[in-house]
Structure formats: structure tokens, C-alpha cells
Scaffold this motif. Sequence first.
Motif, PDB file in Angstrom:
ATOM      1  N   LEU A  26      47.435  48.293  40.083  1.00 58.62           N
ATOM      2  CA  LEU A  26      47.244  47.094  40.907  1.00 58.62           C
ATOM      3  C   LEU A  26      46.322  46.101  40.213  1.00 58.62           C
ATOM      4  CD1 LEU A  26      47.649  45.543  43.601  1.00 58.62           C
ATOM      5  CD2 LEU A  26      45.609  46.732  44.441  1.00 58.62           C
ATOM      6  N   ARG A  27      45.210  46.573  39.680  1.00 57.00           N
ATOM      7  CA  ARG A  27      44.275  45.678  39.005  1.00 57.00           C
ATOM      8  C   ARG A  27      44.926  45.021  37.799  1.00 57.00           C
ATOM      9  NH1 ARG A  27      38.814  49.320  39.211  1.00 57.00           N
ATOM     10  NH2 ARG A  27      39.209  49.315  36.973  1.00 57.00           N
ATOM     11  N   ASN A  28      45.711  45.775  37.033  1.00 56.69           N
ATOM     12  CA  ASN A  28      46.391  45.188  35.882  1.00 56.69           C
ATOM     13  C   ASN A  28      47.466  44.190  36.293  1.00 56.69           C
ATOM     14  OD1 ASN A  28      45.603  46.263  33.057  1.00 56.69           O
ATOM     15  ND2 ASN A  28      45.399  48.005  34.430  1.00 56.69           N
ATOM     16  N   GLU A  29      48.216  44.498  37.344  1.00 62.26           N
ATOM     17  CA  GLU A  29      49.244  43.566  37.829  1.00 62.26           C
ATOM     18  C   GLU A  29      48.637  42.218  38.191  1.00 62.26           C
ATOM     19  OE1 GLU A  29      51.183  45.499  41.112  1.00 62.26           O
ATOM     20  OE2 GLU A  29      52.428  46.733  39.795  1.00 62.26           O
ATOM     21  N   ASP A  76      39.708  46.208  31.295  1.00 62.05           N
ATOM     22  CA  ASP A  76      39.510  46.653  32.676  1.00 62.05           C
ATOM     23  C   ASP A  76      38.761  47.981  32.728  1.00 62.05           C
ATOM     24  OD1 ASP A  76      39.838  46.543  35.542  1.00 62.05           O
ATOM     25  OD2 ASP A  76      41.453  47.998  35.334  1.00 62.05           O
ATOM     26  N   ALA A  77      39.054  48.875  31.805  1.00 65.95           N
ATOM     27  CA  ALA A  77      38.389  50.173  31.770  1.00 65.95           C
ATOM     28  C   ALA A  77      37.000  49.987  31.149  1.00 65.95           C
ATOM     29  CB  ALA A  77      39.215  51.170  30.964  1.00 65.95           C
ATOM     30  N   LEU A 104      49.110  51.322  47.839  1.00 59.74           N
ATOM     31  CA  LEU A 104      47.805  50.658  47.855  1.00 59.74           C
ATOM     32  C   LEU A 104      48.023  49.176  48.130  1.00 59.74           C
ATOM     33  CD1 LEU A 104      44.736  50.817  47.386  1.00 59.74           C
ATOM     34  CD2 LEU A 104      45.189  50.423  44.947  1.00 59.74           C
ATOM     35  N   LEU A 105      47.523  48.703  49.277  1.00 52.62           N
ATOM     36  CA  LEU A 105      47.724  47.313  49.673  1.00 52.62           C
ATOM     37  C   LEU A 105      46.563  46.420  49.279  1.00 52.62           C
ATOM     38  CD1 LEU A 105      49.225  47.884  53.238  1.00 52.62           C
ATOM     39  CD2 LEU A 105      50.438  47.620  51.053  1.00 52.62           C
ATOM     40  N   ALA A 106      45.331  46.944  49.364  1.00 49.97           N
ATOM     41  CA  ALA A 106      44.139  46.154  49.013  1.00 49.97           C
ATOM     42  C   ALA A 106      43.096  47.108  48.455  1.00 49.97           C
ATOM     43  CB  ALA A 106      43.613  45.405  50.223  1.00 49.97           C
ATOM     44  N   ALA A 166      41.244  43.022  45.128  1.00 57.63           N
ATOM     45  CA  ALA A 166      42.654  42.763  44.851  1.00 57.63           C
ATOM     46  C   ALA A 166      43.509  43.086  46.071  1.00 57.63           C
ATOM     47  CB  ALA A 166      43.103  43.614  43.669  1.00 57.63           C
ATOM     48  N   CYS A 167      44.560  42.304  46.216  1.00 59.07           N
ATOM     49  CA  CYS A 167      45.523  42.524  47.294  1.00 59.07           C
ATOM     50  C   CYS A 167      46.927  42.475  46.693  1.00 59.07           C
ATOM     51  CB  CYS A 167      45.349  41.460  48.376  1.00 59.07           C
ATOM     52  SG  CYS A 167      46.308  41.771  49.852  1.00 59.07           S
ATOM     53  N   ASP A 168      47.723  43.499  46.941  1.00 58.37           N
ATOM     54  CA  ASP A 168      49.084  43.548  46.430  1.00 58.37           C
ATOM     55  C   ASP A 168      49.870  42.331  46.913  1.00 58.37           C
ATOM     56  OD1 ASP A 168      52.111  44.693  46.974  1.00 58.37           O
ATOM     57  OD2 ASP A 168      51.202  45.499  45.148  1.00 58.37           O
TER      58      ASP A 168
END
Length: 147
Positions: free
Chosen positions: A22-25, A37-38, A56-58, A78-80
Amino acid sequence: MNIQIKNFEQLSTQELYVIIRLRNEIFVVEQNCLYQDADNKDLAAYHVMIKSDDALLAYARVLPPGISYPEVSIGRVACDKSARGKGLGQKIMEQSLSFIKSEFGSCTIRIGAQTYLNDFYKSLGFENEGRPYLEDGIEHIEMLKRV
């Protein structure tokens, strides 16, 4: 929907993978931002998640004092894409703030907010601190809130 808060050791490998994805997207692909990121901070973090079944939505990452700043901090909010416009950004932040209050007591929270989200964070009680700056090619500003 359910809310979970886990430290790094409590995350399953599946949960960790979904968080990183999610974070990468959002931060790498959608915002076209190349960064590491890591950053080893996940190891000390509390991971706040809003899930529906296994999706995972948020997500938000709460860091204890001394990891990113002298204060407690919240980051990687983050939010999907599929869940945007449903108030989950507000909900994940409210859950993070509530967790910080229960885990750390009365304290100051510092965030490095993308400036286009300034009004959103102000609505949660954060106040600008300092001047805008560029981080990974995106304008940010530090903000503080006392809980």
C-alpha cells in the motif's frame, strides 16, 4: 471494518507485505516519488490499520519519541484508492491520536505533512511549525499537536 494496532513483532508476514505494498502504491507509484521506504523505523513503530476482511483500507505509522523527532510522530498515512472519500483518513488519524494518548499520555505530536493536506491536519488540531520544505520532491510542512 476493523481497526488493529500492532507493533512490528506482532505483524504477520502477510500484514507486513500488504502494508509495504500500500505504501509503495501510493508514495512511490501514485506520487511518483523515489525514496527508501524501508527506513528501519517500522521496527520501532506501532502500525495502525483499518481493514475489511484481509484488505488494508487505511494505514498510519506511529513512532515513539526519538525515532523521527524528539516528539511522538505519525507518518506514512495512507488510504487505498478504492476506499477514498469514505472518511477513512480522518478515522485512521483519530485512532492514531487516541492510541498515542493512551500509550504515551499527554504529549506533543510532530508530523511532516504534505502541504496540500494542511487543512485536513488543521481540522484535527495540528498547527504549522516553521516553513514549508521539499522532501523527496514534494512540499511538506512540520505540524504540531498537543494531546
